[in-house]
Design an enzyme around this catalytic site. Structure first.
Site, PDB file in Angstrom:
ATOM      1  N   GLU A 199      24.621  25.016  45.405  1.00  0.00           N
ATOM      2  CA  GLU A 199      24.069  23.713  45.807  1.00  0.00           C
ATOM      3  C   GLU A 199      24.983  22.584  45.365  1.00  0.00           C
ATOM      4  O   GLU A 199      25.560  22.666  44.283  1.00  0.00           O
ATOM      5  CB  GLU A 199      22.688  23.506  45.156  1.00  0.00           C
ATOM      6  CG  GLU A 199      21.635  24.445  45.680  1.00  0.00           C
ATOM      7  CD  GLU A 199      20.305  24.284  44.934  1.00  0.00           C
ATOM      8  OE1 GLU A 199      20.141  23.307  44.174  1.00  0.00           O
ATOM      9  OE2 GLU A 199      19.457  25.156  45.097  1.00  0.00           O
ATOM     10  N   HIS A 216      15.869  21.546  47.378  1.00  0.00           N
ATOM     11  CA  HIS A 216      15.512  21.803  45.978  1.00  0.00           C
ATOM     12  C   HIS A 216      14.534  20.741  45.447  1.00  0.00           C
ATOM     13  O   HIS A 216      14.822  20.043  44.472  1.00  0.00           O
ATOM     14  CB  HIS A 216      16.771  21.858  45.098  1.00  0.00           C
ATOM     15  CG  HIS A 216      16.557  22.614  43.815  1.00  0.00           C
ATOM     16  ND1 HIS A 216      17.548  23.323  43.191  1.00  0.00           N
ATOM     17  CD2 HIS A 216      15.452  22.761  43.024  1.00  0.00           C
ATOM     18  CE1 HIS A 216      17.067  23.870  42.080  1.00  0.00           C
ATOM     19  NE2 HIS A 216      15.791  23.537  41.962  1.00  0.00           N
ATOM     20  N   ARG A 222      16.032  30.646  42.554  1.00  0.00           N
ATOM     21  CA  ARG A 222      17.424  30.220  42.534  1.00  0.00           C
ATOM     22  C   ARG A 222      18.144  30.872  43.713  1.00  0.00           C
ATOM     23  O   ARG A 222      17.819  32.008  44.094  1.00  0.00           O
ATOM     24  CB  ARG A 222      18.121  30.648  41.231  1.00  0.00           C
ATOM     25  CG  ARG A 222      17.741  29.813  40.017  1.00  0.00           C
ATOM     26  CD  ARG A 222      18.315  28.388  40.088  1.00  0.00           C
ATOM     27  NE  ARG A 222      18.021  27.611  38.912  1.00  0.00           N
ATOM     28  CZ  ARG A 222      16.981  26.764  38.799  1.00  0.00           C
ATOM     29  NH1 ARG A 222      16.132  26.602  39.790  1.00  0.00           N
ATOM     30  NH2 ARG A 222      16.812  26.071  37.687  1.00  0.00           N
ATOM     31  N   SER A 272       9.927  20.912  42.105  1.00  0.00           N
ATOM     32  CA  SER A 272       9.117  20.209  41.093  1.00  0.00           C
ATOM     33  C   SER A 272       9.086  18.703  41.321  1.00  0.00           C
ATOM     34  O   SER A 272       8.676  17.951  40.438  1.00  0.00           O
ATOM     35  CB  SER A 272       9.668  20.503  39.691  1.00  0.00           C
ATOM     36  OG  SER A 272      10.966  19.960  39.552  1.00  0.00           O
ATOM     37  N   ILE A 291       4.820  30.684  37.472  1.00  0.00           N
ATOM     38  CA  ILE A 291       4.890  30.115  38.825  1.00  0.00           C
ATOM     39  C   ILE A 291       4.454  31.161  39.857  1.00  0.00           C
ATOM     40  O   ILE A 291       3.681  30.855  40.777  1.00  0.00           O
ATOM     41  CB  ILE A 291       6.306  29.580  39.093  1.00  0.00           C
ATOM     42  CG1 ILE A 291       6.567  28.354  38.195  1.00  0.00           C
ATOM     43  CG2 ILE A 291       6.494  29.225  40.572  1.00  0.00           C
ATOM     44  CD1 ILE A 291       7.983  27.806  38.227  1.00  0.00           C
TER      45      ILE A 291
HETATM   46  C1  DGY Z   1      13.768  23.910  37.539  1.00  0.00           C
HETATM   47  O1  DGY Z   1      12.994  23.257  36.829  1.00  0.00           O
HETATM   48  O2  DGY Z   1      14.315  24.957  37.162  1.00  0.00           O
HETATM   49  C2  DGY Z   1      14.076  23.344  38.875  1.00  0.00           C
HETATM   50  O3  DGY Z   1      14.429  24.335  39.783  1.00  0.00           O
HETATM   51  C3  DGY Z   1      15.196  22.342  38.749  1.00  0.00           C
HETATM   52  O4  DGY Z   1      16.378  23.017  38.653  1.00  0.00           O
END
Ligand code: DGY
Length: 317
Positions: A265, A283, A236, A286, A156
């Site tokens: 959260e 959040h 996170r 994705s 990522i």
């Molecule tokens: C992940 O895929 O880790 C997203 O942050 C969902 O928690």
């Protein structure tokens, strides 16, 4: 047919990925823990779960005897005790790759949202009190020519860097496990945190959360950063210390922050709401239809391969 329990609520078109391949039991937790629903999990070969549902040591100690695999509908796995899973000989699958683009897009959204003061801009236009264009209204910062620092230069982090290059940004990344700083096609590697943080204009936290990365960004590190820096968190919440970031933002010791993830959260620190220089999202890293479908497919395929005696590439433990 192998029996699986799906403990997160998923739309029917996504559930189809499981239903067509397995004897699928829908077992929505709605805030309960796996242990709370242990009766419903009896006889299952695999459990599909999603953060924040935890599979910790106490769960693995009390697991259903039939259980062979846990599949998390996420790439992050800080909610799972992988050592306990290994000891219990339970395979753990996750969803790398398929959500990389969606999460990287969200990181750019956070960066732009903080840089261009979207929280204040959106509040102003929605207040219906906007008086019209002025040369000095809501001045933000441009990204072109600025430097992006990535903490967590994995799939990522690299996809965020690729996008940032298209904005004309230079790339820096930090990895203290490497022996010497170096520049390569990917960007400038730093092995010293202070040197890294003082060189960059935007910090993106994109690393997994673990004992080495927890609370990486704290008061000491924030003090090293330029007052024009933007902090983005797509990883996170516990990669940073809320008290310290909130103080830095409140005292304008950094320019702003773009946050998609938070400690505890969904009960996020209420002091964030009072800060106009924070751009926040719930959040949604994705959250695209494409990514979510591919995440289910990755888990379903991985479980099929596992149950046929193979080695799925998305196996973590
Ligand atoms: C992940 O895929 O880790 C997203 O942050 C969902 O928690």
């Amino acid at each position: 047919m192998k029996r699986i329990a799906v403990t997160c609520e998923l739309p029917p078109e996504i559930m189809k990925e499981f239903v067509t391949n397995f004897d699928t039991v829908e077992c929505p937790l709605r805030g309960a823990s796996l242990l709370d629903v242990s009766k419903a999990l009896e006889g299952c070969d695999a459990i599909v779960l999603a953060p924040p549902t935890r599979a910790d040591r106490s769960f693995f100690d009390a697991r259903p005897k039939s259980l062979k695999a846990i599949a998390t509908y996420s790439v992050g796995h800080d909610h799972l005790d992988l050592d306990a899973a290994k000891r219990a000989r339970i395979a753990v699958l996750h969803t790398p790759d398929v959500l990389t683009d969606a999460v990287a897009d969200t990181a750019i959204l956070l960066m732009l949202g903080a840089a261009r003061r979207v929280t204040e801009s959106a509040a102003l236009i929605r207040s219906r009190a906007w008086q019209g264009w002025t040369p000095t209204q809501l001045l933000g910062v441009g990204l072109s020519g600025r430097s992006l620092g990535v903490f967590g230069f994995g799939r990522i982090g690299r996809a965020i860097a690729t996008r940032a290059k298209a904005f004309g940004m230079s790339i820096h990344y930090y990895d203290d496990r490497k022996r010497s700083p170096q520049a390569d096609d990917a960007g400038q590697l730093h092995i010293d945190a202070d040197e890294f943080l003082s060189a960059i204009d935007v910090l993106v936290l994109a690393s997994p959360l673990n004992d080495q990365t927890r609370y990486f960004l704290d008061a000491t590190k924030l003090r090293v950063m330029k007052s024009s820096t933007i902090v983005v968190n797509i990883g996170r919440g516990d990669l940073l210390v809320d008290d310290d970031l909130i103080a830095a933002l409140g005292e304008n010791r950094i320019f702003g922050a773009g946050l998609d993830v938070f400690s505890n959260e969904p009960n996020i620190d209420p002091r964030y709401f009072a800060l106009p220089n924070v751009f926040m999202l719930p959040h949604i890293g994705s959250s695209t239809v494409d990514a979510r479908l591919l995440m289910a497919r990755a888990l379903a395929n991985g479980l099929k391969i596992l149950f046929e005696g193979g080695a799925p590439t998305n196996r973590l433990a």
